[in-house]
Structure formats: C-alpha cells, structure tokens
Design a protein around this motif. Structure first.
Motif, PDB file in Angstrom:
ATOM      1  N   SER A  54       7.698   7.043  -8.030  1.00 48.29           N
ATOM      2  CA  SER A  54       6.667   8.018  -7.674  1.00 48.29           C
ATOM      3  C   SER A  54       6.880   8.408  -6.224  1.00 48.29           C
ATOM      4  O   SER A  54       6.460   7.686  -5.311  1.00 48.29           O
ATOM      5  CB  SER A  54       5.265   7.432  -7.872  1.00 48.29           C
ATOM      6  OG  SER A  54       4.284   8.330  -7.393  1.00 48.29           O
ATOM      7  N   LEU A  55       7.575   9.532  -6.006  1.00 45.46           N
ATOM      8  CA  LEU A  55       7.842   9.969  -4.640  1.00 45.46           C
ATOM      9  C   LEU A  55       6.557  10.350  -3.918  1.00 45.46           C
ATOM     10  O   LEU A  55       6.449  10.187  -2.697  1.00 45.46           O
ATOM     11  CB  LEU A  55       8.813  11.149  -4.647  1.00 45.46           C
ATOM     12  CG  LEU A  55      10.261  10.819  -5.045  1.00 45.46           C
ATOM     13  CD1 LEU A  55      11.114  12.082  -5.025  1.00 45.46           C
ATOM     14  CD2 LEU A  55      10.859   9.767  -4.122  1.00 45.46           C
ATOM     15  N   SER A  56       5.572  10.859  -4.647  1.00 42.86           N
ATOM     16  CA  SER A  56       4.314  11.249  -4.005  1.00 42.86           C
ATOM     17  C   SER A  56       3.588  10.048  -3.418  1.00 42.86           C
ATOM     18  O   SER A  56       2.900  10.151  -2.402  1.00 42.86           O
ATOM     19  CB  SER A  56       3.402  11.955  -5.020  1.00 42.86           C
ATOM     20  OG  SER A  56       3.093  11.093  -6.101  1.00 42.86           O
ATOM     21  N   GLU A  57       3.753   8.880  -4.047  1.00 44.05           N
ATOM     22  CA  GLU A  57       3.127   7.655  -3.550  1.00 44.05           C
ATOM     23  C   GLU A  57       4.080   6.811  -2.720  1.00 44.05           C
ATOM     24  O   GLU A  57       3.669   5.819  -2.104  1.00 44.05           O
ATOM     25  CB  GLU A  57       2.606   6.825  -4.728  1.00 44.05           C
ATOM     26  CG  GLU A  57       1.520   7.523  -5.542  1.00 44.05           C
ATOM     27  CD  GLU A  57       1.040   6.659  -6.689  1.00 44.05           C
ATOM     28  OE1 GLU A  57       1.476   5.496  -6.782  1.00 44.05           O
ATOM     29  OE2 GLU A  57       0.223   7.129  -7.484  1.00 44.05           O
ATOM     30  N   THR A  90       8.526   8.273   2.516  1.00 48.10           N
ATOM     31  CA  THR A  90       8.647   9.570   1.846  1.00 48.10           C
ATOM     32  C   THR A  90       9.168  10.670   2.766  1.00 48.10           C
ATOM     33  O   THR A  90       9.764  11.643   2.308  1.00 48.10           O
ATOM     34  CB  THR A  90       7.294  10.009   1.269  1.00 48.10           C
ATOM     35  OG1 THR A  90       6.306  10.015   2.312  1.00 48.10           O
ATOM     36  CG2 THR A  90       6.843   9.041   0.174  1.00 48.10           C
TER      37      THR A  90
END
Length: 245
Positions: A54-57, A90
């Motif tokens: 999960s790149l967003s997290e 990130t």
C-alpha cells in the motif's frame, strides 16, 4: 491542431494505462523480483507466498518466503522467514534509491541439516559469498554505478523470535535452539543504495551466521568424534571444520 491534440491524448492514455498497470500489478512484480534476486544469490530456489503493498500508507507485507535446501539435503527448506512487515518512505518511491524505514521479520525458522560434505547452512553461505565476490559486506560497500537498476536503502532491519531445528536427530545434540535476534542498520547507505541481490546477500549472510552460532549452542560442534564412527567418510572431520572446532 486537432491531429496534434489527438496524438497527445493517445500518449496520455498510454502513459496512464502503463502507470495503472504498474501499480495494479506491483505486488506480483515485487514478488517476482524477490524470488529472482533471492534465488540468484542463494544458489537455491527462493519462493514467496504473497506480497501486499500500500503505497498510500507506506506499508508492505511479505508472507510465505522460503529458501529451499541445496541438492544433497532431504528437508524441503533451509529457511522459512515467516511474516515480513515493511515501512516505506513514500516520498522516495519515485527516486533512486528508495528509502525503506523499517523491515521486521517475525519468527523465522531455520532447518539445520548435515550431509557428508557439511551442513546446508554452510553451503548456502558459500553460495552467497561466491555470488557477491567475497561477502555481503563487500557488496554493501561497493559504489553504485549510474544507470543501474533501482536501489534501496534500508534504515533498519530486525529479525526476531527465530528458531533453529535439526532435520534429523543427532547423538548428543539438542533438537532445537533459539536464533539470536538480528538487527541490521544502514543497509546500502554507504554505497548510495543497494540492489535487491545485494540486500538478499546481506540478509542471508546474517541469518546463516546466526544459525551456525545457534548450532554451536545446540552442541553440534562437539559431535565430530561420534560421527566419525557412525557416518561413512570424513563427515565428522568436515563438521568440526565447519564449526571451527
């Protein structure tokens, strides 16, 4: 102008499609990369059960990572690394190197097996050293060249709660022992980033050394004389050489 606008639109659609494909298939791409780099360095098959990113997290998890035994050994695996959790910076994912803030490997299992030429752990350690041209530390210190593949820097890696188990019972030796916790910091930092193969080399090198120490605590280094009388050939002498006794 209409034609030119149409061309731009097509390019945009292709780029968006490519990016969408990449991110929708990122888990499987990383899985294949781990298996490829790990197998290359270890000299045996490395398999991964599942990868979730999960790149967003800024989080990732890897499960079911196993390292097969070398030829000549009967147990199906030498290592089973259990659940692996990853924390990603990130802001670095589009750069080079990518910064990994933390990697935690929980409850790895090592299967220690002897054959006439030594242990499975020793064979894998030699494969790692041969592939990295002298060892994992040398690979870490090697300067990164321009135009190479994506590099990684891992701020901290912890391997905790591991166990070492003998594949077969041996006289005078405990059947299992705890693997000492391993903490590695600044992986790839000195060289401006490390490749997947270089990181795999460092991790496997650390685990194999810890497993050999655990073997000594189990009493493996004290059974050379017993094996000389029980096993054909010079397995006892080979074992004592491996354990430094």
């Amino acid at each position: 102008m209409i034609v030119g606008g149409a061309v731009v639109a097509v390019v945009v659609v292709v780029v968006v499609g490519a990016v969408t494909f990449l991110f929708s298939n990122l888990d499987s791409l990383v899985k294949k990369a781990i298996e490829s780099a790990g197998s290359e360095v270890a000299g045996v098959k490395v398999s991964v059960g599942d990868v979730k990113i999960s790149l967003s997290e800024g989080k990732a998890s890897i499960s079911g990572l196993t390292v097969a035994n070398p030829p000549g050994f009967t147990a199906p695996t030498a290592f089973a690394l259990g659940q692996i959790s990853v924390a990603i910076d990130t802001g670095s994912v589009t750069g080079n190197p990518i910064i990994i803030k933390d990697v935690t490997v929980a409850k790895p299992q090592v299967t220690y097996e002897m054959a006439g030429t030594g242990s499975n752990i020793d064979v894998i350690q030699k494969n790692v050293a041969a592939k990295t041209g002298g060892g994992a530390q040398k690979a870490q210190d090697k300067p990164a060249a321009k135009g190479e593949e994506k590099k990684l820097v891992i701020d901290r890696m912890a391997i905790t709660g591991g166990t070492v188990t003998l594949a077969t019972a041996m006289p005078g030796v405990k059947g299992s022992a705890n693997l000492a916790d391993i903490v590695l910091t600044g992986i790839g930092k000195k060289s401006g980033g490390a490749t997947g193969a270089e990181i795999a080399a460092q991790v496997l090198d650390a685990i194999t050394k810890s497993a050999l120490k655990a073997g000594q605590s189990m009493g493996i280094g004290n059974v050379g004389e017993v094996l000389k009388g029980a096993v054909p050939g010079d397995a006892g002498g080979a074992l004592k050489g491996i354990m430094g006794k």
